[in-house]
Design a protein around this motif. Structure first.
Motif, short mmCIF file in Angstrom:
data_model
loop_
_atom_site.label_atom_id
_atom_site.label_comp_id
_atom_site.label_asym_id
_atom_site.label_seq_id
_atom_site.Cartn_x
_atom_site.Cartn_y
_atom_site.Cartn_z
N ALA A 1 -11.79 32.68 26.77
CA ALA A 1 -12.35 33.83 26.06
C ALA A 1 -13.33 34.60 26.96
O ALA A 1 -13.37 35.83 26.93
CB ALA A 1 -13.06 33.37 24.79
N VAL A 2 -14.11 33.87 27.75
CA VAL A 2 -15.13 34.52 28.58
C VAL A 2 -14.52 35.14 29.83
O VAL A 2 -14.86 36.26 30.20
CB VAL A 2 -16.22 33.50 28.98
CG1 VAL A 2 -17.18 34.11 30.00
CG2 VAL A 2 -16.99 33.05 27.75
N ARG B 1 -7.94 34.96 18.02
CA ARG B 1 -8.89 33.95 18.50
C ARG B 1 -9.25 32.98 17.39
O ARG B 1 -9.42 31.79 17.61
CB ARG B 1 -10.15 34.62 19.05
CG ARG B 1 -11.04 33.61 19.79
CD ARG B 1 -12.23 34.26 20.41
NE ARG B 1 -11.83 35.22 21.43
CZ ARG B 1 -12.57 36.25 21.82
NH1 ARG B 1 -13.74 36.46 21.27
NH2 ARG B 1 -12.15 37.07 22.74
N VAL C 1 -8.76 28.94 17.38
CA VAL C 1 -9.83 27.97 17.11
C VAL C 1 -9.42 27.02 15.99
O VAL C 1 -9.59 25.80 16.09
CB VAL C 1 -11.14 28.71 16.77
CG1 VAL C 1 -12.16 27.75 16.19
CG2 VAL C 1 -11.70 29.40 17.99
N LEU D 1 -11.98 23.23 22.54
CA LEU D 1 -12.85 24.39 22.36
C LEU D 1 -13.41 24.85 23.70
O LEU D 1 -13.60 26.06 23.93
CB LEU D 1 -13.98 24.05 21.40
CG LEU D 1 -13.57 23.87 19.93
CD1 LEU D 1 -14.75 23.39 19.10
CD2 LEU D 1 -13.00 25.16 19.35
N ILE E 1 -10.78 26.96 25.27
CA ILE E 1 -10.72 28.26 24.61
C ILE E 1 -11.90 29.12 25.02
O ILE E 1 -11.77 30.33 25.24
CB ILE E 1 -10.69 28.08 23.07
CG1 ILE E 1 -9.40 27.39 22.64
CG2 ILE E 1 -10.83 29.41 22.35
CD1 ILE E 1 -9.39 26.95 21.20
N LEU E 2 -13.06 28.51 25.16
CA LEU E 2 -14.26 29.26 25.56
C LEU E 2 -14.11 29.85 26.95
O LEU E 2 -14.40 31.02 27.18
CB LEU E 2 -15.48 28.33 25.49
CG LEU E 2 -16.81 28.92 25.95
CD1 LEU E 2 -17.18 30.13 25.11
CD2 LEU E 2 -17.92 27.87 25.87
N GLY F 1 -10.02 36.54 28.21
CA GLY F 1 -10.17 37.36 27.01
C GLY F 1 -8.90 37.97 26.47
O GLY F 1 -8.92 39.09 25.96
#
Lengths: 471, 274
Positions: A410-411, A421, A425, A403, A406-407, A414
């Protein structure tokens, strides 16, 4: 609990804390490195560099064996990148399918007068062709000798100072080569750079470029996306921060050509020739530093340089790939074991090699743990709730690392949005329950093959390719 | 030992990560506003300045020659100490046709082998007759630049240069014969898909029977492979039983390449019988 069970429980606890504590450190440093590297993506930086500095020429070597389904798309993707001085060499390693024929039709090939400049020993070259429609493209047909041999042929024919080794099923972002070459422009001692590898399974591909990024819909491919994010979005950034970069992927690695020739190119019989080559580069760097007092080489990772490759769709192909990778890791660590815990090799010796040593035996430890826990419970030596708690902690720790990867993606990047997304997850959450045990099994198989001296053929077998892997 | 606190912490961490992932678009938008400091990029004396960050650029940046480099600098770079610079300069000198052939002969006698071959190999095909001085240098046995002149003749797709090269196939020096055959092969490839003149094909086939130098035979086979003359495959096959090692391998592969050329839609011609 008996003493043995207590000791076992303590050992498991210590291993979990150490391994996942290290992962927590990795996440923090990877985050710091990713923040630092965001400036490389600035468009104005790219324009400023291109306007004021000359970018060194780059030869892209694409070894291919029976890649008629994907080779034209890959070559088209390379030729469409916005790099000013490019040479592309496709080396058909004795392909028995229509690889040469499809290239001839697609690029109007004609005989070329290109001759090898290097003298690395290779299998003989049958013919060399140049594209009439794009003179940057050379195609070489040679006798079969394996991927490393094909790369060495390309290296002998390369005329540019930088050499990019890639695979025949890769697609590149428009500015990928620029970001990969930038460390060479900025630092004279850069020996190699690598970039971010993502998967194009499920993505929309238009005109040889990934237009829209989507998640694949099969669990196997989706979990591989998660794994790649962990490896590249955390692992590579972490080691780059620490100066201990060891793996320059065979699908996306840029090297100084002269240096590659000095260390003898790729080893023809190495399994995992990419990692083995970089280990040799480090050794060469340290020896040259101690003899000639020159600064050691620098191997960099650029998160802004992005390419896409295809992940295996079938479990069988996936298993073969993971077994081969782990076999390559085992072989390389054994050959270059002198570097482990050796301070002469800096962060590589004191951090990276020990890390990969743990990675090497991690499947053994993990399998032992999963086998011993129920045995101890059935034998009444461990309480059932203790076993459950151990399992829960291990699974939750694995999830938290995924995670975190992935975070960060994503930040700072993106590319996965909305439903994609969510799928990402969910894949990260279910991964520890089935995907990880599969990889443990396939990696254990590498030990079995290694110690039974079953020689994994260096002649490659192309995995089953879907004609339309991307949407 | 209780694991419940550890599990509680992990569950909270995972939950926080899930929430952060859900809020990622907002965090990205905030980050983009904050990254305006990246908008200012300047190449200063100390290196790149990206907003308030100054990149500690190594003062020993690698030297590069490129398309922007002027001709005189490129010619000087042919003898640079850095092999990368030499090769890049050689390629650019060849591609941009810098210098006339006769001047290049002198240049080629001073550069290293790899750079010299790359320079010659990078020259685009030339479709007119070669300068007579170049032919003269190639023909004179005592000329210092003879090999360079022969190689430069290989860039000409012209019957006069090919006849001159064919004449050199009878030279007493095996090295000259090999270079002439190699230059003929180069000229043939540049002239593709036009076939090689039948008289020259016949001369090459004759050579195969009497030539002793393996290196020369390989070059002759190479020249014949791209000649697009129908009698070539049979001529090459006749040689296989009496050949060994690299030559036999080359003969077999030449047949495959010839077939490839025919298969790609190019018609092989019926050459004149000797």
């Amino acid at each position: 609990m008996t003493i043995a069970a207590t000791v076992f429980a303590l050992a498991i606890t210590a291993a979990l804390i150490a391994y996942h504590g290290f992962n927590a450190l990795m996440i923090v440093l990877a985050w710091m490195e990713l923040r630092r590297q965001q400036w490389m993506a600035a468009r104005r930086l790219r324009i400023a560099v291109k306007d004021t500095m000359a970018l060194p020429g780059m030869t892209v070597i694409v070894p291919a064996y029976n890649e008629s389904l994907s080779i034209v798309r890959t070559v088209g993707s390379i030729l469409r990148t916005a790099y000013p001085d490019l040479q592309v060499i496709v080396v058909s390693d004795g392909s028995t399918d229509q690889t040469l024929a499809v290239l001839t039709r697609a690029f109007a090939l004609r005989p070329s007068n290109a001759r090898p400049l290097g003298s690395l020993p290779t299998q003989s070259i049958r013919s060399v062709w140049v594209s009439s429609s794009d003179s940057r493209l050379l195609v070489v047909d040679k006798r079969n000798g394996g991927k490393a041999d094909a790369l060495n042929v390309g290296l002998n024919l390369a005329t540019r100072p930088l050499v990019l080794a890639t695979d025949a099923d890769v697609l590149f972002d428009e500015h990928a080569f620029f970001h990969l070459a930038l460390p060479f422009v900025l630092h004279a001692e850069t020996a190699a750079t690598s970039g971010m590898i993502r998967l194009y399974n499920g993505c929309t591909v238009e005109r040889n470029r990934v237009k829209r990024v989507h998640m694949p819909r099969t669990p196997l491919e989706a979990c591989q996306v998660v794994e790649y994010l962990r490896a590249y979005g955390l692992g590579r950034l972490f080691f780059n921060r620490c100066g201990g970069h060891l793996i320059v992927s065979g699908a996306f690695g840029l090297f100084d050509r002269q240096l590659l020739l000095e260390v003898g190119g790729y080893q023809a019989h190495a399994i995992g020739e990419d990692m083995e080559l970089v280990a040799r580069l480090h050794r060469h760097s340290v020896e040259r530093h101690s003899v000639e007092r020159q600064r050691p080489y620098r191997i960099a990772f650029s998160a802004s340089a992005v390419c896409y490759t295809e992940a295996p769709h079938a479990l069988r192909d996936f298993g073969k790939q993971r077994t081969r990778w782990h076999h390559g890791l085992l072989t390389t660590l054994r050959i270059h074991r002198y570097m482990t815990f050796n301070r002469r090799y800096g962060a590589i010796g004191s951090l990276t090699m020990p890390y990969y040593l743990v990675e090497l035996y991690a499947p053994v430890l993990e399998a032992l743990g999963w086998i011993m826990l129920p045995i101890l419970w059935l034998a009444g030596l461990l309480a059932g709730h203790t076993v459950g708690l151990f399992a829960a902690v291990s699974v939750l720790m694995t999830m938290s690392v995924s995670l975190a990867a992935i975070l960060l993606d994503a930040v700072y990047v993106g590319r996965y949005r909305g439903v994609d997304r969510l799928i990402l997850v969910v894949s990260a959450l279910i991964e520890p329950f089935w995907y990880r045990p599969c990889t443990v099994y396939f990696r254990l198989r590498a030990f079995y093959r290694y110690y039974r001296t079953i020689h994994l053929k260096t002649a490659w077998k192309s995995p089953t390719r879907a004609a339309h892997a991307a949407r | 030992m209780s694991w419940l606190p550890a599990i509680t912490v992990l569950l909270l961490v995972n939950a926080a990560e899930l929430v952060a992932i859900a809020l990622a678009p907002l965090m990205r938008a905030h980050g983009r506003r904050g990254s305006k400091r990246h908008a200012h990029v300047r190449m200063g004396d100390q290196g790149l300045e990206v907003g308030s960050w100054k990149l500690g650029i190594d003062q020993r940046r690698p030297r590069v020659v490129s398309e922007r480099t002027d001709e005189q600098t490129l010619l000087r770079a042919l003898s640079d100490a850095d092999p990368n610079i030499r090769l890049t300069a050689a390629r650019l000198v060849g591609e941009r046709r810098i210098g006339d052939d006769v001047a290049l002969v002198e240049v080629l006698t001073t550069v290293d082998e790899a750079a010299g071959r790359l320079l010659v190999g990078s020259r685009p095909a030339q479709h007119g007759p070669p300068p007579s001085e170049l032919l003269a240098i190639a023909a004179r046995a005592d000329e210092r630049g003879r090999v360079a002149a022969i190689r430069l003749l290989g860039a000409y797709v012209d019957s006069r240069s090919r006849r001159a090269l064919a004449a050199l196939l009878a030279d007493a020096d095996a090295r000259i014969r090999g270079e002439a055959a190699s230059a003929l092969a180069a000229s043939t490839r540049l002239g593709y898909p036009n076939p090689l003149e039948p008289a020259i094909v016949n001369r090459l086939i004759e050579m195969l029977g009497g030539e002793r130098s393996q290196t020369v035979i390989v070059e002759v086979v190479d020249a014949l492979t791209y000649s697009l003359d129908r009698q070539v495959p049979a001529a090459l096959m006749r040689l296989i039983p009496s050949s060994n090692g690299a030559v036999r391998e080359r003969l077999i592969e030449a047949g495959a390449v010839f077939a490839q050329l025919v298969q790609s839609g190019t018609r092989a011609v019926e050459g004149a019988r000797p």
